[in-house]
Every structure is written in C-alpha cells, then in structure tokens.
Design an enzyme around this catalytic site. Sequence first.
Site, PDB file in Angstrom:
ATOM      1  N   THR A 153       2.447   3.876  -2.575  1.00 60.52           N
ATOM      2  CA  THR A 153       1.903   4.738  -4.384  1.00 60.52           C
ATOM      3  C   THR A 153       1.694   3.795  -5.282  1.00 60.52           C
ATOM      4  O   THR A 153       0.075   4.074  -5.429  1.00 60.52           O
ATOM      5  CB  THR A 153       3.499   6.258  -4.720  1.00 60.52           C
ATOM      6  OG1 THR A 153       3.468   6.692  -3.310  1.00 60.52           O
ATOM      7  CG2 THR A 153       2.331   7.381  -5.467  1.00 60.52           C
TER       8      THR A 153
ATOM      9  N   VAL B 232       2.141 -10.110   4.938  1.00 65.58           N
ATOM     10  CA  VAL B 232       2.346 -11.357   4.675  1.00 65.58           C
ATOM     11  C   VAL B 232       2.797 -12.687   4.686  1.00 65.58           C
ATOM     12  O   VAL B 232       4.609 -11.924   4.459  1.00 65.58           O
ATOM     13  CB  VAL B 232       2.804 -10.942   2.631  1.00 65.58           C
ATOM     14  CG1 VAL B 232       3.074 -12.255   1.612  1.00 65.58           C
ATOM     15  CG2 VAL B 232       1.686 -10.596   2.417  1.00 65.58           C
TER      16      VAL B 232
ATOM     17  N   THR C 153      10.914   9.397 -12.380  1.00 62.12           N
ATOM     18  CA  THR C 153      10.200   8.402 -13.315  1.00 62.12           C
ATOM     19  C   THR C 153       9.492   7.340 -12.999  1.00 62.12           C
ATOM     20  O   THR C 153       9.092   6.995 -13.759  1.00 62.12           O
ATOM     21  CB  THR C 153      10.951   7.883 -14.479  1.00 62.12           C
ATOM     22  OG1 THR C 153      12.725   7.859 -13.478  1.00 62.12           O
ATOM     23  CG2 THR C 153      10.884   8.926 -15.739  1.00 62.12           C
TER      24      THR C 153
ATOM     25  N   LYS D  41       5.614  22.046 -10.872  1.00 61.77           N
ATOM     26  CA  LYS D  41       6.361  21.916 -11.500  1.00 61.77           C
ATOM     27  C   LYS D  41       6.376  22.065 -12.425  1.00 61.77           C
ATOM     28  O   LYS D  41       5.616  21.708 -13.653  1.00 61.77           O
ATOM     29  CB  LYS D  41       6.797  20.070 -11.058  1.00 61.77           C
ATOM     30  CG  LYS D  41       8.201  19.759 -11.326  1.00 61.77           C
ATOM     31  CD  LYS D  41       8.845  18.140 -11.082  1.00 61.77           C
ATOM     32  CE  LYS D  41       9.786  17.918 -11.620  1.00 61.77           C
ATOM     33  NZ  LYS D  41      10.393  16.433 -11.652  1.00 61.77           N
TER      34      LYS D  41
ATOM     35  N   GLU E 282      14.569  12.349 -12.666  1.00 65.03           N
ATOM     36  CA  GLU E 282      14.617  13.029 -13.703  1.00 65.03           C
ATOM     37  C   GLU E 282      12.927  12.401 -13.362  1.00 65.03           C
ATOM     38  O   GLU E 282      11.396  12.255 -14.167  1.00 65.03           O
ATOM     39  CB  GLU E 282      13.758  12.121 -15.284  1.00 65.03           C
ATOM     40  CG  GLU E 282      15.693  13.187 -15.698  1.00 65.03           C
ATOM     41  CD  GLU E 282      15.224  14.431 -15.947  1.00 65.03           C
ATOM     42  OE1 GLU E 282      14.220  14.560 -16.375  1.00 65.03           O
ATOM     43  OE2 GLU E 282      15.685  15.329 -16.964  1.00 65.03           O
TER      44      GLU E 282
ATOM     45  N   GLY F  58       0.748  -0.572   0.082  1.00 61.63           N
ATOM     46  CA  GLY F  58      -0.358  -0.156   0.209  1.00 61.63           C
ATOM     47  C   GLY F  58       1.107   1.010  -0.153  1.00 61.63           C
ATOM     48  O   GLY F  58       0.636   2.001   0.629  1.00 61.63           O
TER      49      GLY F  58
HETATM   50  P1  FAD Z   1       6.890   1.374  -0.991  1.00 61.37           P
HETATM   51  O1  FAD Z   1       6.251   2.504  -0.608  1.00 61.37           O
HETATM   52  O2  FAD Z   1       8.297   0.374  -0.711  1.00 61.37           O
HETATM   53  O3  FAD Z   1       5.824   0.100  -0.766  1.00 61.37           O
HETATM   54  C1  FAD Z   1       5.810  -1.065  -0.530  1.00 61.37           C
HETATM   55  C2  FAD Z   1       4.502  -1.375   0.454  1.00 61.37           C
HETATM   56  O4  FAD Z   1       4.664  -2.687   0.072  1.00 61.37           O
HETATM   57  C3  FAD Z   1       4.358  -0.579   1.899  1.00 61.37           C
HETATM   58  O5  FAD Z   1       3.190  -0.335   1.932  1.00 61.37           O
HETATM   59  C4  FAD Z   1       4.869  -2.026   2.230  1.00 61.37           C
HETATM   60  O6  FAD Z   1       3.944  -1.893   4.166  1.00 61.37           O
HETATM   61  C5  FAD Z   1       4.200  -2.929   1.512  1.00 61.37           C
HETATM   62  N1  FAD Z   1       4.439  -4.537   1.990  1.00 61.37           N
HETATM   63  C6  FAD Z   1       5.716  -4.847   2.060  1.00 61.37           C
HETATM   64  N2  FAD Z   1       6.527  -6.277   2.402  1.00 61.37           N
HETATM   65  C7  FAD Z   1       5.035  -6.842   3.230  1.00 61.37           C
HETATM   66  C8  FAD Z   1       4.806  -7.790   3.899  1.00 61.37           C
HETATM   67  N3  FAD Z   1       5.155  -8.754   4.118  1.00 61.37           N
HETATM   68  N4  FAD Z   1       3.795  -7.942   3.622  1.00 61.37           N
HETATM   69  C9  FAD Z   1       3.000  -6.597   3.356  1.00 61.37           C
HETATM   70  N5  FAD Z   1       3.160  -5.680   3.079  1.00 61.37           N
HETATM   71  C10 FAD Z   1       3.996  -5.937   2.972  1.00 61.37           C
HETATM   72  N6  FAD Z   1       9.571   8.697  -7.324  1.00 61.37           N
HETATM   73  C11 FAD Z   1       8.908   9.538  -8.093  1.00 61.37           C
HETATM   74  O7  FAD Z   1       8.410   9.257  -8.661  1.00 61.37           O
HETATM   75  N7  FAD Z   1       9.878  10.973  -8.164  1.00 61.37           N
HETATM   76  C12 FAD Z   1      10.951  11.426  -6.939  1.00 61.37           C
HETATM   77  O8  FAD Z   1      10.720  11.906  -6.736  1.00 61.37           O
HETATM   78  C13 FAD Z   1      10.881   9.267  -6.628  1.00 61.37           C
HETATM   79  N8  FAD Z   1      12.117   9.798  -5.823  1.00 61.37           N
HETATM   80  C14 FAD Z   1      12.974   8.781  -4.872  1.00 61.37           C
HETATM   81  C15 FAD Z   1      13.934   8.719  -4.175  1.00 61.37           C
HETATM   82  C16 FAD Z   1      14.470   7.336  -3.659  1.00 61.37           C
HETATM   83  C17 FAD Z   1      16.453   8.060  -3.137  1.00 61.37           C
HETATM   84  C18 FAD Z   1      13.267   6.517  -3.796  1.00 61.37           C
HETATM   85  C19 FAD Z   1      14.615   5.156  -3.627  1.00 61.37           C
HETATM   86  C20 FAD Z   1      12.428   6.235  -5.057  1.00 61.37           C
HETATM   87  C21 FAD Z   1      12.640   8.150  -5.480  1.00 61.37           C
HETATM   88  N9  FAD Z   1      10.877   7.792  -5.936  1.00 61.37           N
HETATM   89  C22 FAD Z   1      10.605   8.553  -7.002  1.00 61.37           C
HETATM   90  C23 FAD Z   1      10.650   6.212  -6.080  1.00 61.37           C
HETATM   91  C24 FAD Z   1       9.029   6.158  -5.537  1.00 61.37           C
HETATM   92  O9  FAD Z   1       9.465   6.737  -3.867  1.00 61.37           O
HETATM   93  C25 FAD Z   1       8.771   4.382  -4.992  1.00 61.37           C
HETATM   94  O10 FAD Z   1       8.097   4.309  -6.810  1.00 61.37           O
HETATM   95  C26 FAD Z   1       7.288   4.785  -5.110  1.00 61.37           C
HETATM   96  O11 FAD Z   1       7.158   5.159  -3.827  1.00 61.37           O
HETATM   97  C27 FAD Z   1       6.320   3.415  -5.075  1.00 61.37           C
HETATM   98  O12 FAD Z   1       7.393   2.499  -4.306  1.00 61.37           O
HETATM   99  P2  FAD Z   1       6.541   1.332  -3.970  1.00 61.37           P
HETATM  100  O13 FAD Z   1       4.315   1.387  -3.313  1.00 61.37           O
HETATM  101  O14 FAD Z   1       6.742   0.406  -4.851  1.00 61.37           O
HETATM  102  O15 FAD Z   1       6.623   0.672  -2.626  1.00 61.37           O
END
Ligand code: FAD
Length: 501
Positions: free
Chosen positions: A16, A188, A347, A81, A345, A14
């Site tokens: 982004t 999980v 992305t 932006k 960038e 959960g």
């Molecule tokens: P996460 O936010 O890590 O979410 C993972 C989810 O899975 C969480 O809800 C967690 O609780 C759940 N989860 C994991 N394991 C389990 C389990 N065993 N059981 C139940 N739930 C679990 N993107 C941009 O577009 N612009 C930016 O400026 C940007 N800056 C960034 C800077 C950095 C340094 C980094 C590392 C990333 C950046 N990103 C940026 C990328 C962006 O943060 C991610 O693409 C975006 O937040 C999506 O993350 P996610 O939802 O895939 O993962």
Amino acid sequence: MTPAPVTNVVIVGGGTAGWMAAAALAHVMGKLPGFSVTLVESEAIGTVGVGEATIPQIIGYNRMLGIDEMEFMRETRATYKLGIEFVDWLRPGHSYVHPFGSYGLDMLGIDFQHFWIRGSAIGDETPVDAYSIAAMAGKAGKFDWPRPNTKSPMAKLAYAFQFDAARYARFLRARAEADGVTRVEGRVVEVEQNGESGVVTGIKLDSGQTIEGELFIDCSGFRSLLLGQALEVPFKDWSDWLPCDSAVAVPCTLGGKHEPLTRSTARPAGWQWRIPLQHRLGNGHVFSSQHMSREDATDLLLANLDGQPLADPNQLSFTAGHRARAWEKNVVALGLAAGFLEPLESTSIHLVQSGIARLLSLFPDTSFGATEIARFNEETDREYADIRDFLVLHYNASERDDSEFWRYCRNLELPEGLREKLEMFRSSGRIFRENNELFTEASWLAVMSGQGVHPERYHPVAGLLDEAETLERLRHIREVIAHTVEQLPTQDAFLQQRGGA
Ligand code: FAD
C-alpha cells in the site's frame, strides 16, 4: 549555482505504501521535465496482506488523485466506515463508539462536552454516543454522504473506508502506471552506497540489474531495507507502552451485521478486529506474545468469527515504534519501513499519506537540504508520539483486571503528554489538542468517556443554563439525531443506488 532538481525517484516496495507514493508522486510531479519514478517490488516476497480500515483523511488523498469515489468503492470492494466500535474495552459487556466527526452543538461559546458533563451531573446519564450522528448511523447500519452547509446533523458527518488492501494497491498501480511509473519485478539483493558519504546510489536486483536513482523511497515493509538495514537508522522501541507484538489475521465469509463500523473487541491479551467489506469480513487478533501463545491466539480468533474462514491464518510479528529518522541522507521511508503502531485506530495508511504529503511539500533538490530533512523528521516524530499517546489511553484507562495483560496495561507509566491530557479532563472536562494533532477533541472525548474517565467539573458557563433547560436541550439534540438516522438509507441500499457495489 542552484542545485539541480531531483528527477530520478526509485521506490522500493509495492505494498500500500509503495503504490500510494508512486501514484501521488507521478500525479503531482510527473509533468516536470525529465521526472521519472521507478517502483521495484517482489511478488515472491509479497506484501504484509493486511491494512483494511482507514480514517477520513484518506478522502483527501483520493481526491488529490482525482479518484471517482464510486469507482474506488467498486474496485476495492469497499464499505463506508463511520468510526470504531469498542466492545469489552472498559469492562466485559460494555461498548462505545469512537465516531468520526463531532458531537452535539457547541453552546454559549463553549464546547458541547461541558453541557453533556453537566447533564450527567444532574441526572441525565445518556452516553455521549447519542449525540454523534456517525455513532448512531453506524450502529443502525445506515449511511449517506454529508450535507455540508445545512442545519442537519449530517452537515458534520465524516467518513472513511474499509477496503481490500490488495485491490487498493492494484487500483493505485493502474493509475500510477498510466501516469508513467515504471514497475520492475525483482528482489533487491544489495543496496549500493557512496563509500564516503553513505548516500544510496543504486539498488541491485537478483537479476543482476542495478537501478540508480537520486531519491530513494523505502517502502519495503518491516524489513526496512534501505533506511533500517543499509543506513542503520535505529528503531525507537515503544513496546513498554504498547506491548502487543503479534497478530493473526484471517478473512471470513460475510456473516452477522454489515454496519459501517470497524469493530474492536478486547481479548485477554489484546483485541480482535472485524472489518466488514462488501464481499467478506476482515478479521484479526492483535496480542502480546508475552501474555498469550500464538496457538491460543489463533484458536481464540477462529472461535470468534462471524463466518467461515476463507484462507489460512496469516501470522505476523512486529514491534511498536518507529525509526529515529524517517528521512536520512537521500532515503525517505514510508509505511512499515518507517515504523508501526498497532492498528487499533487504523492510523498506518494515514501515516503513509501524511508522509507523502510532507515529502511533496519538502521535496528536495539534489543538495538534500538539512533544514528540510530536519523538519520532515521532526513532524514525523511528533505525529507518531501523538498517535502513541492516543493508543495507550485505550489500554490504560480500562477497568479490566481479568488477566495479567490488562493489569500490566492499567499500571503503565504514562507518557507525559497523555498524563496531562487525562488530568485536565478528569479535573475540568477540558480537552486540549496540541500542534494540530491527528486526533481531535471529539476523538479524545469519545475514548476518554468510553473508557470510563469521568470529569469532576465542567466549564462554569455550562452552569448558566438552568437544569430544566440543559436537560431539554440535550434531549432535543438526541432526538434530532435519532430522527435524522431513521431517514437515512442502509449502507447496502446506498451502495447499490449509487453504483458503488
Ligand atoms: P508491505 O505491504 O509489507 O509491502 C512491502 C513491499 O516491499 C512488498 O511489495 C514487498 O514485496 C517489497 N519488498 C520487501 N523486500 C523486498 C526486496 N528485498 N526486494 C524487492 N521488494 C521487496 N493499516 C491501516 O491503516 N489500517 C488497518 O486496519 C491496518 N491493520 C493492520 C493490521 C496488522 C496486523 C498490521 C501488521 C498492519 C496493519 N496496518 C493497517 C498497516 C498496513 O498494513 C500497512 O501500513 C500498509 O499495508 C503498508 O504496508 P507497506 O506497504 O509499508 O509494507
């Protein structure tokens, strides 16, 4: 017999990615008979906690969900932006903007950049920023909505947002739940698979509950619980091209200017971001751990904030690259579970969005057709490779020679597509864009010229105008843009006036 449609979708995660997927699926497919979306997330594990800057395509996602822009701005404390300002990337003391939208005016049937290149050949060395309404408005701290179908340079303005990622996920969650998504809190602990086919049948939570599904969307972040761990889809490691593998992030109070620009400042082993939101600045330092220690990287970040830190620094590690197949069997990964190319960038959120769009258009039935899966994976691979090339350009085309890191980047062996693009621009000023790739000709022009890549020639048609007329036309375009920018409200005034702040 026609295979049954997929109606039971389970999303793991959960952040982004998870909530963007949940909100979109429920909104677009939720009215199909029996269609259900369940999202599992673990508050104890939490989210990556970064990801604040976006690119203009996100407007399409928000519109698809019928989101009111001003409500979104208020709820996520967003700012506008207009591009990214790159400071010290070419050399210390130099800066340029990679703006959204296009430059100048195409003339005599050919791209504007050829006239700009000709201008510099005959003595007008004005940087290309002066021909972009987004770059100039961004630097002046101004913003207004585009004015399509007018003759104003504002007709071509493109914009995106900088927002509080946690608030955006909450905002989407409310919409997704209103559209019928079921949220389950829990960790999980096991992924259940069919012994013969390997297809995922369910996920077991620490509570002992098993959630079964037909299609699983892996949004579990860097853990890649389903695609990476359970299905063992290998990771394509691109760290030779993109050596940054670490980041430290910290929000701080809002100090300094409040321009509608993300700022990226080059550092000895990476770069620092500064993202202005309505209520604070997001900051982070992305670096290569082979070239700088975490302690030094953290100190450097804390010494270069425009305000007071609001939290302890958040330490992150990653590897540039992506899973070899984003869709395997009945699992589709989105977001960090599918891959990560550093945020230079902005992305990543876009990759989530384009993955969702692709999944919606290739949405499977219970036979999980190999053709759809292959197409999904092919398009995803291409998208990652295109973005990778654009990122590598920033590092490679730099004059910086002041650290081991920059010397490594300058001497990289380039991916072939990037090498061709650079050669063509250098020799003829031409820019080509393959397969409708994400970054437009204008983006390539911004970064190639900003990073000091100088074309040797221009299109012969640009030579048809005599010198005086060329210089006059260039001056006129700059003046119209400067005059338009003068009339625009500041971004703060715009937000207050429209009720977005
Ligand atoms: P996460 O936010 O890590 O979410 C993972 C989810 O899975 C969480 O809800 C967690 O609780 C759940 N989860 C994991 N394991 C389990 C389990 N065993 N059981 C139940 N739930 C679990 N993107 C941009 O577009 N612009 C930016 O400026 C940007 N800056 C960034 C800077 C950095 C340094 C980094 C590392 C990333 C950046 N990103 C940026 C990328 C962006 O943060 C991610 O693409 C975006 O937040 C999506 O993350 P996610 O939802 O895939 O993962």
